[in-house]
Design a protein around this motif. Structure first.
Motif, PDB file in Angstrom:
ATOM      1  N   GLU A 167      -9.389 -77.308  17.113  1.00 44.28           N
ATOM      2  CA  GLU A 167      -8.321 -77.170  16.125  1.00 44.28           C
ATOM      3  C   GLU A 167      -8.855 -76.539  14.841  1.00 44.28           C
ATOM      4  N   ALA A 168     -10.058 -76.933  14.424  1.00 37.20           N
ATOM      5  CA  ALA A 168     -10.635 -76.382  13.190  1.00 37.20           C
ATOM      6  C   ALA A 168     -10.920 -74.891  13.320  1.00 37.20           C
ATOM      7  N   THR A 179      -9.497 -72.786  15.411  1.00 40.39           N
ATOM      8  CA  THR A 179      -8.219 -72.082  15.525  1.00 40.39           C
ATOM      9  C   THR A 179      -7.595 -71.870  14.153  1.00 40.39           C
ATOM     10  N   ASN A 180      -7.599 -72.909  13.305  1.00 34.61           N
ATOM     11  CA  ASN A 180      -7.045 -72.775  11.949  1.00 34.61           C
ATOM     12  C   ASN A 180      -7.843 -71.765  11.140  1.00 34.61           C
ATOM     13  N   ALA A 181      -9.163 -71.784  11.288  1.00 37.70           N
ATOM     14  CA  ALA A 181      -9.990 -70.821  10.546  1.00 37.70           C
ATOM     15  C   ALA A 181      -9.703 -69.387  10.951  1.00 37.70           C
ATOM     16  N   ASN A 216      -6.884 -68.255  12.279  1.00 40.61           N
ATOM     17  CA  ASN A 216      -5.534 -67.888  11.838  1.00 40.61           C
ATOM     18  C   ASN A 216      -5.516 -67.543  10.356  1.00 40.61           C
ATOM     19  N   HIS A 217      -6.242 -68.310   9.540  1.00 41.03           N
ATOM     20  CA  HIS A 217      -6.240 -68.041   8.106  1.00 41.03           C
ATOM     21  C   HIS A 217      -7.121 -66.854   7.740  1.00 41.03           C
TER      22      HIS A 217
END
Length: 457
Positions: free
Chosen positions: A447-448, A450-452, A454-455
């Protein structure tokens, strides 16, 4: 025996003005004796009449004039004894009275505090007011030797004699609201109207009318109170029949109060010199009400404790079910991952190998070789995506101690899928963990990352 003796007479609760002579000498008087109501001033009070005796018979003459009270005369026995003995008797009565009054005041203060802490429970407020009313009644009765005069020595006897009547008039209204707050279904509303009408009418008479009118209507107050007492006991029996909490204790306490108050009623109407048990009845009544409230509070606390235990058990069961759902979900993800890895991924890999073999063969038809090469590229991408999907569903494929390998593989796979440069660097050693902990760790890392990604786009 021969010689001079100092004696005393304890004169209490004489209804009317009086004069007392001993051997022709005036030793006590209260009020102004008169032959007509206009010439007489009634003044009830406690008098210790001292006189000297020479061991001869003493002639006592008591003159009483009564134009006010329902029944005049001496309501309590006149006691003869030594002055010291009668003083000690007076002190003992005041000591017992202060014990009763102090107990009632402590209960009143305690239940006032309970009400301010929990304003929804108005029964504590009504009970505290009831204790204050009982204190007011008891400190101004002749049974307590007019304890109020200890704190207010110059109190007007006429005003003091009306205070217990006024408190007695409003007591039923306070008690009805107390019982109604505990048992709203069993206590009928029309009884409240009767109690309130009784309180308003008799308060008006007691506070505004002269003594002659007040004591004329006191007898009606007693009879109306007897009817209200009967209604209260019937409604408490209904509560007892319905199994309400504390109904038995409240019923016993009210019966004790009603029975002990008969002594004052008998003395008032019939002149019977019976033992005055009203102070004990008041204290027993207040204690029974406090015990009933304590029982209700204890039952409420027990119910809350049981509810808390049930709630904790339910929370534990929900947590167990949530863990089981998570385990079932992860097990299903593991099965799907294995099915993809062992089924679809193998078939796609086999198809890609056969397509690669086909691409090496010479193809005479123009354009077909280019299409086969393009198909081989698509198959390679499909195999990579299938493996990535399989690992995404169930990323833990290594032994529990191989933490860094799983994270490095996750970084490589996420970098290939996103086109970003992702690299895993491990600087600290990781202790061995259980399988479910490794799974949670990989989910958090996934999850971490993936968020990185995306941002970062």
């Amino acid at each position: 025996p021969p010689g001079e003796h100092r004696l005393a007479l304890r004169v209490l609760s004489v209804a009317g003005a009086y004069r007392l002579w001993a051997d022709g000498r005036l030793v006590a008087e209260s009020g102004v004796v008169g032959e007509a109501a206009e010439a007489k001033t009634p003044q009830r009070g406690l008098v210790l009449a001292r006189f000297e005796s020479r061991a001869d018979p003493v002639e006592l003459v008591l003159q009483i004039s009564n134009h006010v009270y329902y029944r005049g005369g001496v309501h309590q026995a006149i006691v003869l004894g030594l002055p010291e003995q009668l003083e000690q008797m007076h002190v003992r009565i005041w000591a017992w009275t202060m014990f009763f009054v102090g107990s009632l005041l402590i209960m009143a203060i305690y239940h006032f505090a309970l009400y301010f802490l929990k304003k929804k429970d108005v029964s504590s407020l009504y009970f505290a007011f009831g204790c204050i009313v009982l204190v007011t009644v008891f400190t101004t009765l002749d049974a307590s030797d007019w304890l109020i005069t200890l704190f207010v020595p110059n109190a007007d006897p006429g005003v003091v004699s009306r205070i217990p009547l006024a408190a007695y008039a409003i007591l039923a209204s306070v008690l009805y609201r107390f019982y109604k707050s505990l048992y709203p279904d069993e206590f009928f509303v029309f009884i409240k109207y009767i109690c309130d009408l009784r309180s308003v009418v008799f308060l008006f008479i007691i506070l505004t009318q002269p003594d002659v009118v007040v004591y004329k209507y006191v007898q009606y107050l007693v009879w109306v109170t007897a009817f209200v007492n009967a209604c209260f006991m019937i409604m408490l029996l209904l509560c007892l029949n319905h199994g309400r909490d504390g109904a038995l204790i409240l019923f016993i306490g009210y019966v004790i109060l009603a029975v002990t108050s008969l002594s004052d009623i008998y003395r008032y109407f019939f002149g019977l010199n019976v033992l005055n048990l009203l102070p004990f009845g008041m204290l027993a009544f207040a204690l029974s009400q406090a015990l009933a409230l304590a029982q209700r509070f204890a039952n409420a606390f027990t119910a809350v404790e049981n509810l808390s235990a049930d709630l904790r058990a339910e929370i534990d069961e929900r947590a167990r079910l949530e863990r089981e759902i998570v385990n079932v979900s992860e097990e299903e993800r593991r099965r799907l991952s294995h099915d993809l890895h062992d089924g679809l991924c193998q078939q796609l890999a086999g198809t890609r190998v056969r397509c690669a073999v086909l691409a090496r063969r010479p193809i005479a038809e123009p354009g077909v070789a280019a299409e086969v090469a393009e198909l081989l590229t698509l198959l390679k991408d499909s195999v990579s995506q299938a493996y990535a999907l399989s690992r995404g569903l169930w990323p833990v494929e290594h032994a529990p101690g191989e933490v860094e390998a799983s994270l490095a593989e996750l970084a490589q796979r996420m970098g290939q899928a996103s086109g970003a440069q992702i690299r895993y660097v491990g600087t600290l050693s990781c202790a061995r963990s259980r399988k479910e902990h490794l799974l949670h760790r990989n989910r958090i890392a996934q999850e971490a990352v993936t968020n990185a990604v995306n941002h970062a786009r």
